[in-house]
Design a protein around this motif. Sequence first.
Motif, PDB file in Angstrom:
ATOM      1  N   ILE A  25     -26.776 -28.350   1.348  1.00  0.00           N
ATOM      2  CA  ILE A  25     -27.761 -27.345   1.772  1.00  0.00           C
ATOM      3  C   ILE A  25     -28.924 -27.265   0.783  1.00  0.00           C
ATOM      4  O   ILE A  25     -30.096 -27.315   1.172  1.00  0.00           O
ATOM      5  CB  ILE A  25     -27.085 -25.974   1.932  1.00  0.00           C
ATOM      6  N   THR A  26     -28.608 -27.136  -0.495  1.00  0.00           N
ATOM      7  CA  THR A  26     -29.670 -26.923  -1.478  1.00  0.00           C
ATOM      8  C   THR A  26     -30.525 -28.172  -1.677  1.00  0.00           C
ATOM      9  O   THR A  26     -31.744 -28.078  -1.821  1.00  0.00           O
ATOM     10  CB  THR A  26     -29.079 -26.468  -2.822  1.00  0.00           C
TER      11      THR A  26
ATOM     12  N   LEU B 132     -21.977 -16.785  -7.550  1.00  0.00           N
ATOM     13  CA  LEU B 132     -23.244 -16.178  -7.957  1.00  0.00           C
ATOM     14  C   LEU B 132     -24.402 -17.127  -7.703  1.00  0.00           C
ATOM     15  O   LEU B 132     -25.454 -16.721  -7.174  1.00  0.00           O
ATOM     16  CB  LEU B 132     -23.180 -15.798  -9.434  1.00  0.00           C
ATOM     17  N   VAL B 133     -24.216 -18.383  -8.057  1.00  0.00           N
ATOM     18  CA  VAL B 133     -25.280 -19.370  -7.851  1.00  0.00           C
ATOM     19  C   VAL B 133     -25.596 -19.511  -6.366  1.00  0.00           C
ATOM     20  O   VAL B 133     -26.771 -19.517  -5.960  1.00  0.00           O
ATOM     21  CB  VAL B 133     -24.876 -20.722  -8.467  1.00  0.00           C
ATOM     22  N   SER B 134     -24.567 -19.625  -5.518  1.00  0.00           N
ATOM     23  CA  SER B 134     -24.803 -19.733  -4.077  1.00  0.00           C
ATOM     24  C   SER B 134     -25.529 -18.500  -3.541  1.00  0.00           C
ATOM     25  O   SER B 134     -26.447 -18.611  -2.716  1.00  0.00           O
ATOM     26  CB  SER B 134     -23.477 -19.919  -3.330  1.00  0.00           C
ATOM     27  N   ALA B 135     -25.111 -17.310  -4.009  1.00  0.00           N
ATOM     28  CA  ALA B 135     -25.737 -16.075  -3.534  1.00  0.00           C
ATOM     29  C   ALA B 135     -27.211 -16.004  -3.946  1.00  0.00           C
ATOM     30  O   ALA B 135     -28.073 -15.593  -3.156  1.00  0.00           O
ATOM     31  CB  ALA B 135     -24.976 -14.868  -4.071  1.00  0.00           C
ATOM     32  N   VAL B 136     -27.518 -16.427  -5.177  1.00  0.00           N
ATOM     33  CA  VAL B 136     -28.914 -16.399  -5.630  1.00  0.00           C
ATOM     34  C   VAL B 136     -29.752 -17.409  -4.844  1.00  0.00           C
ATOM     35  O   VAL B 136     -30.902 -17.130  -4.486  1.00  0.00           O
ATOM     36  CB  VAL B 136     -28.997 -16.668  -7.144  1.00  0.00           C
TER      37      VAL B 136
ATOM     38  N   GLY C 243     -26.237 -20.480   6.012  1.00  0.00           N
ATOM     39  CA  GLY C 243     -25.229 -21.431   5.566  1.00  0.00           C
ATOM     40  C   GLY C 243     -24.825 -21.230   4.118  1.00  0.00           C
ATOM     41  O   GLY C 243     -23.634 -21.279   3.782  1.00  0.00           O
ATOM     42  N   ILE C 244     -25.795 -20.953   3.248  1.00  0.00           N
ATOM     43  CA  ILE C 244     -25.458 -20.803   1.823  1.00  0.00           C
ATOM     44  C   ILE C 244     -24.712 -19.506   1.578  1.00  0.00           C
ATOM     45  O   ILE C 244     -23.855 -19.427   0.687  1.00  0.00           O
ATOM     46  CB  ILE C 244     -26.734 -20.900   0.951  1.00  0.00           C
ATOM     47  N   PHE C 245     -24.992 -18.461   2.350  1.00  0.00           N
ATOM     48  CA  PHE C 245     -24.234 -17.212   2.197  1.00  0.00           C
ATOM     49  C   PHE C 245     -22.796 -17.377   2.692  1.00  0.00           C
ATOM     50  O   PHE C 245     -21.864 -16.832   2.085  1.00  0.00           O
ATOM     51  CB  PHE C 245     -24.927 -16.068   2.934  1.00  0.00           C
ATOM     52  N   VAL C 246     -22.604 -18.139   3.770  1.00  0.00           N
ATOM     53  CA  VAL C 246     -21.239 -18.428   4.226  1.00  0.00           C
ATOM     54  C   VAL C 246     -20.505 -19.238   3.171  1.00  0.00           C
ATOM     55  O   VAL C 246     -19.301 -19.052   2.943  1.00  0.00           O
ATOM     56  CB  VAL C 246     -21.279 -19.183   5.573  1.00  0.00           C
ATOM     57  N   ASN C 247     -21.213 -20.120   2.499  1.00  0.00           N
ATOM     58  CA  ASN C 247     -20.592 -20.961   1.475  1.00  0.00           C
ATOM     59  C   ASN C 247     -19.990 -20.134   0.341  1.00  0.00           C
ATOM     60  O   ASN C 247     -19.001 -20.533  -0.278  1.00  0.00           O
ATOM     61  CB  ASN C 247     -21.622 -21.939   0.910  1.00  0.00           C
ATOM     62  N   VAL C 248     -20.577 -18.974   0.054  1.00  0.00           N
ATOM     63  CA  VAL C 248     -20.020 -18.094  -0.978  1.00  0.00           C
ATOM     64  C   VAL C 248     -18.571 -17.757  -0.671  1.00  0.00           C
ATOM     65  O   VAL C 248     -17.714 -17.715  -1.575  1.00  0.00           O
ATOM     66  CB  VAL C 248     -20.860 -16.795  -1.086  1.00  0.00           C
ATOM     67  N   LEU C 249     -18.271 -17.549   0.610  1.00  0.00           N
ATOM     68  CA  LEU C 249     -16.923 -17.140   1.012  1.00  0.00           C
ATOM     69  C   LEU C 249     -15.895 -18.238   0.789  1.00  0.00           C
ATOM     70  O   LEU C 249     -14.701 -17.944   0.633  1.00  0.00           O
ATOM     71  CB  LEU C 249     -16.926 -16.727   2.488  1.00  0.00           C
TER      72      LEU C 249
END
Length: 436
Positions: free
Chosen positions: A42-43, A97-101, A181-187
């Motif tokens: 994603i990133t 934290l990194v994914s959330a930021v 997608g990145i917010f789901v990845n946090v989970l």
Amino acid sequence: MSDTAAIPSLPRRFAALRNRDSRPYLFTSGLSMMADNTEHVITYWVLWQTFHSPALVGFQIISHWLPFLLLSVWSGTLAEKYDCRRLIQAAQGLFMLVSAVWGVLFLTDSLTVWAACILLVLHGTAGSLWGPAEQLMLHDFVDRHELPSAVRMNATFQSLGILFGPVVGSALLLWLGPTGGIFVNVLLYLPMTVLMFRTRFTGHTRDAAHGAADVAVKPQVGWRDTARVLRGIRSNHLIIAMIIISGLTAVTIGNALQSSMPVFAARLGAGSSGDLTYGVLLFAMGFGGVVGGFLLEATGVIRPTLRAAVLSTVVFGGAILAFALTGSYALAIVALAVAGAGEIASLSITQSVVQLEAPAGERGRTLGVYGMFSSGLRTGGGVTLGVLGAAIGVTQAIGVFAAVLAVGALVAWWYAARRPGRASRGETTLDAGVAP
């Protein structure tokens, strides 16, 4: 050293999966590795679409592996000194934290190159913190004679995560977009974090129960104590051989094969269906690694010995050499599948040997040294590929790297065999029935 009770010559197949303590750990470890690779998909896509910077693409690789080179021994010291559950939770928390930021920056359209660089470094730092603690937990979950099974299964499940990370990342990009997608990845990091609250093992429980005298002395988190461990490792030729093999793998084939795959796809006839050709080549090696890991565990044909480590590495290098030389698409796929199986065998065996040979009171730092070479030296893989590739061509450079790896593994075998006793016979403490 002291003799222990007789160790079964044939450990149970899939012993780590049969163990109720290690089984959930293996699944959640694979899930976290999948989240790691999903985040990359994603990133990296967003960064290229936003900045179109080749320099940033290079920094993505450097920032991921450089923390392993600089911090692995320090992380190993932390793993020896503190509860490994909390270190794993700290690493998973940093990943989250990194994914959330990333998600906040995507959502607010405020992404900058400097912010991206900081997040990329923090992501790599989380990985370097996770590594030694993760390995010490494996040593705690299972009996000594079942440790190779735990290491092999952990590597296999993490290979599954690496294999499916791009698939999940692409699906999240398609369905939810980069922000969702990145917010789901946090989970995806949460299961391992929660598991560390539920398990009773700390990474030191088994050693403490066995009354290891050197576990009572907590190491200092500093370079002076680390230097002492490094000096001690030099006397163990078997550990040094495993480090040589893993380091050679990192600096030769390591990341070079994946980054050069588009060149091979074009050579093998990629045209209008180039995406399919490229994707199949990438999938073949990962698939071979996963299947190879399960087959090795099911058959039990390979034990954690110097000979097995060298031969599996030679198979890995030889298969990559065949892939670099062939002009046949079908043979290339077969060669990559064989290479994947050889790679996971080499990885799991070298890790197992280092764990088995390392003294209990210095296991974390020893694993840190191993990680510094096996992962940290991947930082320079792009440099070696760029320099040699520019001189003789990318495909030829990969062939040279594969040959160097195979020859280097044989040199490591000769080096370790110079030590009298077990190493000259290719044995570890597991085969000899001795506890370090």
